[in-house]
Design a protein around this motif. Structure first.
Motif, PDB file in Angstrom:
ATOM      1  N   THR A 161      11.710 -10.805   9.249  1.00 52.21           N
ATOM      2  CA  THR A 161      13.103 -11.243   9.178  1.00 52.21           C
ATOM      3  C   THR A 161      13.886 -10.273   8.297  1.00 52.21           C
ATOM      4  OG1 THR A 161      12.682 -12.602   7.228  1.00 52.21           O
ATOM      5  CG2 THR A 161      12.406 -13.656   9.390  1.00 52.21           C
ATOM      6  N   ARG A 182       8.167 -13.682  11.411  1.00 50.21           N
ATOM      7  CA  ARG A 182       8.273 -14.650  12.496  1.00 50.21           C
ATOM      8  C   ARG A 182       6.932 -14.828  13.215  1.00 50.21           C
ATOM      9  NH1 ARG A 182      12.774 -11.175  13.070  1.00 50.21           N
ATOM     10  NH2 ARG A 182      14.782 -12.150  12.533  1.00 50.21           N
ATOM     11  N   GLU A 183       6.907 -15.814  14.090  1.00 48.85           N
ATOM     12  CA  GLU A 183       5.687 -16.099  14.860  1.00 48.85           C
ATOM     13  C   GLU A 183       5.231 -14.892  15.677  1.00 48.85           C
ATOM     14  OE1 GLU A 183       6.436 -19.598  17.254  1.00 48.85           O
ATOM     15  OE2 GLU A 183       7.708 -20.416  15.660  1.00 48.85           O
ATOM     16  N   ASN A 184       6.206 -14.080  16.128  1.00 47.69           N
ATOM     17  CA  ASN A 184       5.877 -12.903  16.939  1.00 47.69           C
ATOM     18  C   ASN A 184       5.499 -11.677  16.107  1.00 47.69           C
ATOM     19  OD1 ASN A 184       8.349 -12.237  15.892  1.00 47.69           O
ATOM     20  ND2 ASN A 184       9.412 -12.080  17.865  1.00 47.69           N
ATOM     21  N   GLY A 185       5.419 -11.870  14.785  1.00 48.00           N
ATOM     22  CA  GLY A 185       5.033 -10.775  13.910  1.00 48.00           C
ATOM     23  C   GLY A 185       6.177  -9.892  13.455  1.00 48.00           C
ATOM     24  N   VAL A 186       7.397 -10.189  13.888  1.00 50.98           N
ATOM     25  CA  VAL A 186       8.565  -9.369  13.521  1.00 50.98           C
ATOM     26  C   VAL A 186       9.129  -9.854  12.188  1.00 50.98           C
ATOM     27  CG1 VAL A 186      10.889  -8.664  14.188  1.00 50.98           C
ATOM     28  CG2 VAL A 186       9.098  -8.897  15.930  1.00 50.98           C
ATOM     29  N   GLU A 191       1.222 -19.656   5.477  1.00 46.84           N
ATOM     30  CA  GLU A 191       1.368 -19.603   6.930  1.00 46.84           C
ATOM     31  C   GLU A 191       1.582 -21.000   7.483  1.00 46.84           C
ATOM     32  OE1 GLU A 191      -1.045 -17.972  10.881  1.00 46.84           O
ATOM     33  OE2 GLU A 191      -1.693 -17.384   8.859  1.00 46.84           O
ATOM     34  N   GLY A 225       2.386 -20.416  12.789  1.00 47.20           N
ATOM     35  CA  GLY A 225       2.254 -19.025  13.199  1.00 47.20           C
ATOM     36  C   GLY A 225       3.151 -18.057  12.449  1.00 47.20           C
ATOM     37  N   ALA A 226       4.034 -18.543  11.583  1.00 53.89           N
ATOM     38  CA  ALA A 226       4.945 -17.693  10.809  1.00 53.89           C
ATOM     39  C   ALA A 226       4.523 -17.680   9.338  1.00 53.89           C
ATOM     40  CB  ALA A 226       6.377 -18.199  10.928  1.00 53.89           C
TER      41      ALA A 226
END
Length: 553
Positions: free
Chosen positions: A312, A306-310, A284, A287-288
């Motif tokens: 790639t 990604r940082e937003n939890g989505v 980590e 945040g990613a």
């Protein structure tokens, strides 16, 4: 056992005997490679084995070649001669030719199938275009090559599964829905702003119009989010159905259609990332979550979550390839466009991080296709002003010509597709030239039947086939199983295209020089048997290429 295998074994036996006799010494012997010389005077086969063995044996190549030739005593070998610095040329007795022809005829339409693959399970994933619009000519090359490669591997004894990876998750599907939504609103006279990343093809307008034709303006009553969700499913279903229809028209079939969505819905992506995290391959930062792909040869580490939890695209691809490996395939073959070249290393790195042998994944990279008409580059479709679609290409030149032109060049070279040549009904068009050979043989059979010639060759003395064009045909057909095995090993269906073109050329030369109807009965039957074998071989090759073998033209 075919003649090349006999010859291989004989050379190896002679080499080992020479070592035992003290003619030369070597701890390891190189592979024996047999090739057909470019000129007939150099024999039926040749090998550079002595040159390859010279370094290990610390002996001059000609001395090694002399020692081998001295110990070759085979009933089917007429003579072996040393040429140049140490090449060995082999001249076979005529009888092996006729035994070869008899064996070819005995195999019938199965002639050419080999056991080189030994039942190894191979999965081929190809095309896998986003289901957001029609296939274009670049996809067509991948479709033709992928399906031909699958046929080739099956003929070589592999167990093959063909798979299409449906990219039905992610931004491209959101853009598809937004594009259809904008067209739908515009067609109904509503204010609509076309999305910046939208799809501008005519097919999007057609999709929106079909929605209106079937269901009117009912979607105007929905919220924007509800309408987009509905259009996402409607458009995806329609585009995928059209895509399957286009592929079927191009003689391309798949054994499995794998949905990217299932990786998200099943939790396979998060589960795979957790596995990599547990074994220390994911860390980590900012945040990613990052894959330590540099530990496995990549030039930099890659973000998987990604940082937003989505996730790639790479995260989905890692889970997808883990799924492939878990299905028990011994080899994975992906056919990708040249723009994906940089992606290869990171997927291989992910497989290695998961504990798999990265070598199990082979990625074949397709180079670009350029269309030419009247010597000028064709960039846009006349119909839509966009890229030329596969359907338009098939309409113009036909499925057979399109497939052959896509396959006939190695995939690692850019393809210049001559539309005028592909449409030509002349010997300059290679697919026409090959198909005409097959149709000519069918015509010969009809003429022979009309003349009352008995086409049964049982007990026929093939030694009456002594003319050079006849000998050339038998020799060429004798190479076919080896060509299939080698082309499969090299993942090179273009070799089959080249082979069958050369065989067709030898047949046309035979046709122009050797009559069948009107010659002595024994010779007529032998020649009918010969062209039966030729027709079977041509048909087998065309079947691998996914091209029809017409009886009339």
């Amino acid at each position: 056992m075919d003649i090349k295998e006999l010859l291989h074994n004989a050379v190896m036996k002679a080499a080992r005997q020479a070592i035992a006799d003290g003619a030369f010494s070597a701890d390891e012997l190189p592979e024996i490679v047999l090739e057909v010389p470019p000129q007939k005077e150099f024999g039926d086969y040749a090998t550079n084995f002595a040159l390859q063995a010279a370094r290990a044996a610390r002996t001059k190549p000609r001395a090694i070649a002399d020692a081998i030739v001295l110990r070759l005593h085979e009933s089917w070998l007429d003579k072996a001669e040393i040429a140049g610095p140490g090449f060995i040329n082999f001249y076979l007795k005529a009888d092996w030719l006729y035994q070869s022809l008899a064996a070819i005829l005995a195999d019938g339409r199965e002639y050419g199938n080999t056991t080189a693959g030994a039942g190894k399970r191979v999965q081929i994933e190809f095309v896998s275009a986003n289901p957001t619009g029609p296939l274009h000519v670049g996809h067509g090359r991948g479709a033709a090559v992928g399906s031909a490669l699958a046929n080739l591997l099956k003929a070589a004894g592999y167990e093959v599964e063909r798979e299409y990876y449906i990219n039905d998750a992610g931004n491209q599907i959101d853009h598809l829905a937004a594009s259809v939504n904008a067209r739908y609103l515009a067609l109904l006279g509503q204010p609509a702003e076309f999305p910046a990343d939208g799809y501008h093809g005519r097919d999007i307008i057609d999709t929106a119009q079909r929605i209106i034709d079937h269901e009117g303006d009912i979607y105007l009553k929905m919220s924007a989010d509800e309408r987009l969700a509905a259009f996402k499913e409607l458009a995806l279903k329609e585009k995928l159905a059209a895509l399957k229809e286009d592929l079927q028209a191009f003689n391309v079939e798949f054994d499995a259609w794998f949905s990217e969505r299932t990786l998200h819905q099943s939790g396979a992506i998060s589960e795979t990332c957790q596995l990599l995290k547990d074994n220390g391959s994911i860390y980590e930062q900012d945040g990613a979550l990052w894959l330590k792909s540099t530990a496995y040869g990549d030039d930099k580490d890659r973000v998987v979550i990604r940082e937003n939890g989505v996730p790639t695209y790479l995260a989905a691809d890692i889970a997808y390839h883990r799924n492939k490996a878990e299905r028990g395939f011994g080899s994975l073959i992906n056919i990708w466009g040249a723009d994906h070249h940089g992606y290869i290393c990171r997927v291989k790195a992910a497989l290695a991080a998961l504990g798999y042998d990265a070598a199990m994944l082979e990625v074949l990279v397709l180079q670009m296709v350029s269309l030419y008409r009247d010597g000028e580059l064709v960039k846009m479709s006349k119909r839509t002003g966009q890229s030329v679609t596969l359907t338009e290409l098939i309409e113009e030149v036909g499925c057979d010509a399109a497939r052959f032109f896509f396959i006939m060049r190695s995939i690692d070279s850019q393809l210049d597709f001559d539309l005028d040549l592909a449409k030509a009904r002349s010997n300059e068009n290679p697919v026409y030239y090959i198909q005409y050979a097959h149709a000519r043989i069918a015509s010969i059979f009809r003429q022979a039947d009309e003349a009352g010639i008995d086409r049964r060759w049982s007990g026929c003395d093939f030694r009456v086939l002594a003319a050079p064009p006849e000998i050339d045909l038998i020799k060429k057909m004798g190479e076919y199983p080896d060509e299939i095995s080698y082309a499969a090993l090299e993942r090179a269906p273009h070799r089959v295209a080249r082979y069958v073109y050369e065989l067709a050329g030898l047949f046309h030369a035979f046709y122009n020089q050797c009559r069948i109807v009107g010659v002595e009965p024994e010779l007529a039957v032998a020649r009918l048997a010969l062209v039966t074998a030729v027709q079977n071989t041509i048909r087998h090759a065309l079947t691998i290429l996914g091209i029809t073998a017409p009886e009339k033209m």
